[in-house]
Enzyme design. Sequence first.
Site, PDB file in Angstrom:
ATOM      1  CG  ASP A  36      -2.142   0.860   1.053  1.00 54.13           C
ATOM      2  OD1 ASP A  36      -3.212   0.282   0.769  1.00 54.13           O
ATOM      3  OD2 ASP A  36      -2.042   2.098   1.182  1.00 54.13           O
ATOM      4  CG  ASP A  59       3.302   5.704  -5.826  1.00 57.81           C
ATOM      5  OD1 ASP A  59       2.264   5.552  -6.505  1.00 57.81           O
ATOM      6  OD2 ASP A  59       3.908   6.788  -5.742  1.00 57.81           O
ATOM      7  CB  VAL A  60      -0.177   1.574  -8.466  1.00 60.58           C
ATOM      8  CG1 VAL A  60      -0.457   0.426  -7.523  1.00 60.58           C
ATOM      9  CG2 VAL A  60      -1.168   2.712  -8.275  1.00 60.58           C
ATOM     10  CE1 TYR A 148     -12.635   4.718  -9.607  1.00 64.07           C
ATOM     11  CE2 TYR A 148     -14.931   4.387 -10.225  1.00 64.07           C
ATOM     12  CZ  TYR A 148     -13.815   4.008  -9.498  1.00 64.07           C
ATOM     13  OH  TYR A 148     -13.878   2.914  -8.656  1.00 64.07           O
ATOM     14  CE  LYS A 152     -11.446   1.518 -10.702  1.00 65.44           C
ATOM     15  NZ  LYS A 152     -10.500   0.573 -10.068  1.00 65.44           N
ATOM     16  CB  THR A 183     -14.345   1.286   0.621  1.00 70.14           C
ATOM     17  OG1 THR A 183     -14.566   2.137  -0.518  1.00 70.14           O
ATOM     18  CG2 THR A 183     -14.840  -0.117   0.321  1.00 70.14           C
TER      19      THR A 183
END
Length: 259
Positions: A36, A59-60, A148, A152, A183
């Site tokens: 994470d 860190d992606v 977003y 996705k 979440t």
Amino acid sequence: MTADKPVALIVGGASGIGLATAHALVARGDHVVIADINEEAAHARAAELGDAATAVAADVTDEASVAAAFAAAREAGPVRTAVSCAGLSIISPIADIELAGWQHTIDVCLTGTMLVIKHAARSLEDGGSVVAISSLNGRQPGTTMAAYCSAKAGVLMLVQVAALELGPRGIRVNAVSPGLVDTPLVAGLAMVPGLTDEYIENTPLGRSGMPDDIAQTVEFLTSDRAGWITGSAFDVNGGAHLKRYPDVLGKVQALTEGS
């Protein structure tokens, strides 16, 4: 760490769906590596799971960081599972969207998923499994959510291409598309009057999801019980994909006009 346990790397595993998935995979006997961007939270969550989990920063948006996370997973044992959970969103009409916000959303949600799959392809044992968390917004558009939704939707196609390429090694690649799940990512929605209610009104099962709803699907897809499933996207959203997406722009405008 025990080398005889299969290892699962969960990127974005310190909270929400990722954390619930960590618990589900530990319960079935995996050793879980929680990766994470919040390294402190990752170590705290791993400590709660005891010897069954370790933690690493990831860190992606940084390929070297993703590669290092997979290296840490390989040190723990044979890597059989990788789950890509990192995500974020911005809310903005297209006419007003800031390029930096658009790019960061794409970097985290789409390019970040690509990097996880890339390094999973290099690290997983043959016969392993990858799951990417997409979204209801991968197939259902929402006002103010262009970045977003686009990211996705891209994840869904990325998963199909990866399934084609990795299939000869027996590596299965699938996506899970949650709807409204309780979440930290969606906590801000509750601040917009009526928005959460409209989500639920357009969900046939009449409730928002919980992280465990998604985690149990991920556990299934990464198990031998799903051994002939690849290149698929699973809508886990209470049926929300059957109806319409809430009018986010209208609700935000009403809030702004009323303030």
